[in-house]
Scaffold this active site. Sequence first.
Site, PDB file in Angstrom:
ATOM      1  CE1 TYR A   5      19.596  49.452 -46.292  1.00  0.00           C
ATOM      2  CE2 TYR A   5      18.147  48.944 -44.495  1.00  0.00           C
ATOM      3  CZ  TYR A   5      19.178  48.569 -45.532  1.00  0.00           C
ATOM      4  OH  TYR A   5      19.854  47.277 -45.312  1.00  0.00           O
ATOM      5  CE  LYS A  37      17.699  46.772 -48.032  1.00  0.00           C
ATOM      6  NZ  LYS A  37      18.456  45.919 -49.003  1.00  0.00           N
TER       7      LYS A  37
HETATM    8  P1  NAD Z   1      28.329  45.836 -48.531  1.00  0.00           P
HETATM    9  O1  NAD Z   1      28.359  47.320 -48.525  1.00  0.00           O
HETATM   10  O2  NAD Z   1      29.485  45.126 -47.903  1.00  0.00           O
HETATM   11  O3  NAD Z   1      28.061  45.246 -50.023  1.00  0.00           O
HETATM   12  C1  NAD Z   1      27.131  45.975 -50.850  1.00  0.00           C
HETATM   13  C2  NAD Z   1      27.450  45.501 -52.349  1.00  0.00           C
HETATM   14  O4  NAD Z   1      26.759  46.125 -53.237  1.00  0.00           O
HETATM   15  C3  NAD Z   1      28.863  45.515 -52.732  1.00  0.00           C
HETATM   16  O5  NAD Z   1      29.272  44.480 -53.702  1.00  0.00           O
HETATM   17  C4  NAD Z   1      28.739  46.962 -53.520  1.00  0.00           C
HETATM   18  O6  NAD Z   1      29.699  46.915 -54.583  1.00  0.00           O
HETATM   19  C5  NAD Z   1      27.489  46.763 -54.183  1.00  0.00           C
HETATM   20  N1  NAD Z   1      27.047  47.832 -54.861  1.00  0.00           N
HETATM   21  C6  NAD Z   1      26.525  49.052 -54.290  1.00  0.00           C
HETATM   22  N2  NAD Z   1      26.085  50.146 -54.850  1.00  0.00           N
HETATM   23  C7  NAD Z   1      25.930  49.178 -56.061  1.00  0.00           C
HETATM   24  C8  NAD Z   1      25.548  49.718 -57.358  1.00  0.00           C
HETATM   25  N3  NAD Z   1      25.125  51.211 -57.500  1.00  0.00           N
HETATM   26  N4  NAD Z   1      25.426  48.821 -58.354  1.00  0.00           N
HETATM   27  C9  NAD Z   1      26.174  47.491 -58.166  1.00  0.00           C
HETATM   28  N5  NAD Z   1      26.442  47.193 -57.003  1.00  0.00           N
HETATM   29  C10 NAD Z   1      26.591  47.926 -56.012  1.00  0.00           C
HETATM   30  O7  NAD Z   1      26.772  45.568 -47.618  1.00  0.00           O
HETATM   31  P2  NAD Z   1      26.128  44.426 -46.977  1.00  0.00           P
HETATM   32  O8  NAD Z   1      25.920  44.591 -45.744  1.00  0.00           O
HETATM   33  O9  NAD Z   1      26.814  43.237 -47.794  1.00  0.00           O
HETATM   34  O10 NAD Z   1      24.575  44.615 -47.830  1.00  0.00           O
HETATM   35  C11 NAD Z   1      24.152  43.705 -48.973  1.00  0.00           C
HETATM   36  C12 NAD Z   1      22.820  43.849 -48.692  1.00  0.00           C
HETATM   37  O11 NAD Z   1      22.306  43.423 -47.467  1.00  0.00           O
HETATM   38  C13 NAD Z   1      22.102  45.109 -48.925  1.00  0.00           C
HETATM   39  O12 NAD Z   1      20.978  45.195 -49.673  1.00  0.00           O
HETATM   40  C14 NAD Z   1      21.924  45.573 -47.413  1.00  0.00           C
HETATM   41  O13 NAD Z   1      20.691  46.504 -47.567  1.00  0.00           O
HETATM   42  C15 NAD Z   1      21.163  44.365 -46.885  1.00  0.00           C
HETATM   43  N6  NAD Z   1      21.388  44.262 -45.419  1.00  0.00           N
HETATM   44  C16 NAD Z   1      22.534  44.207 -44.834  1.00  0.00           C
HETATM   45  C17 NAD Z   1      22.493  44.140 -43.438  1.00  0.00           C
HETATM   46  C18 NAD Z   1      23.830  44.314 -42.566  1.00  0.00           C
HETATM   47  O14 NAD Z   1      23.753  44.617 -41.362  1.00  0.00           O
HETATM   48  N7  NAD Z   1      24.965  44.444 -43.170  1.00  0.00           N
HETATM   49  C19 NAD Z   1      21.025  44.089 -42.641  1.00  0.00           C
HETATM   50  C20 NAD Z   1      20.228  44.021 -43.335  1.00  0.00           C
HETATM   51  C21 NAD Z   1      20.226  43.792 -44.795  1.00  0.00           C
END
Ligand code: NAD
Length: 259
Positions: free
Chosen positions: A154, A158
């Site tokens: 990850y 990133k």
């Molecule tokens: P989440 O699990 O709620 O959503 C992830 C989304 O990606 C979902 O719609 C899922 O269906 C989709 N997805 C997963 N694998 C996929 C694939 N192979 N093809 C197409 N779609 C796919 O997660 P989130 O927390 O909303 O994360 C969204 C982004 O934000 C990510 O890139 C994550 O790394 C980043 N992020 C999240 C956080 C956090 O604290 N939640 C912090 C920093 C960064």
Amino acid sequence: MLAGKVALVTGSTSGIGLAIARALAEKGASVILNGFGDFESAKREVSEVARGGARVGYHGADMSREHDVAAMMTYAAQEFGGVDVLVNNAGIQHVAKIEDFPVDKWNAILAINLTSAFHTTRLALPHMKAKNWGRIVNVASVHGLVASAEKSAYVAAKHGLVGLTKVTALETAKTGVTCNALCPGWVLTPLVEAQIKARAENEGVDYTEAKRRLVAEKQPSGELVTASQLAELVLFFTSEAGSQVRGVAWNMDGGWVAQ
Ligand code: NAD
């Protein structure tokens, strides 16, 4: 306003991507959703807030597959006339020490969290450059700026995404296309819920205490970031005021990386 613009948000059936899709639709952009799970209810949710005749589409591309990404971009071109606002948000997580890290998880995280953004960007840029307007927002993470143990794939992906953001910003610097990265700290979404549940189990505490410990360990504010706060920052990147913000990796993290 984003009336007449077309936005593609990868991984927008849930969490941060869904909040960003809603916010873009509220500003009048037509939105193409992508992601797994219950896409019909995500589509309904975004359609309900869409303004000014904005359309809402969906493509189920698996972002780990190059051919799927290409098919999604063709769908965007044929059905919507091309992508003006590209939000590379799809992402997954896996937590394990390097020596125990499953190789297939490493490959999947690099493919979804990093390589997919290269493919969408390279396929979206010709249309954006031709129109001399475009916005690319890469949803990276504080883990694009600093590391945490047991998140090798990850953190590598990133950091790579922040690098890709900078190169894209340089290559578009003399155009109306911008590219920036968003670097959230902890946001309560299904991705983080899984980590809270794992912590509760490992440390023998309840969900609320596990959540408190998770946030307190990294985020000086002691508060989670919300997906709608992140969506507002995306709207700023898409605005005229944001047109000279280029190549930044903007953390919204309750003070995490200030330490
Ligand atoms: P989440 O699990 O709620 O959503 C992830 C989304 O990606 C979902 O719609 C899922 O269906 C989709 N997805 C997963 N694998 C996929 C694939 N192979 N093809 C197409 N779609 C796919 O997660 P989130 O927390 O909303 O994360 C969204 C982004 O934000 C990510 O890139 C994550 O790394 C980043 N992020 C999240 C956080 C956090 O604290 N939640 C912090 C920093 C960064």
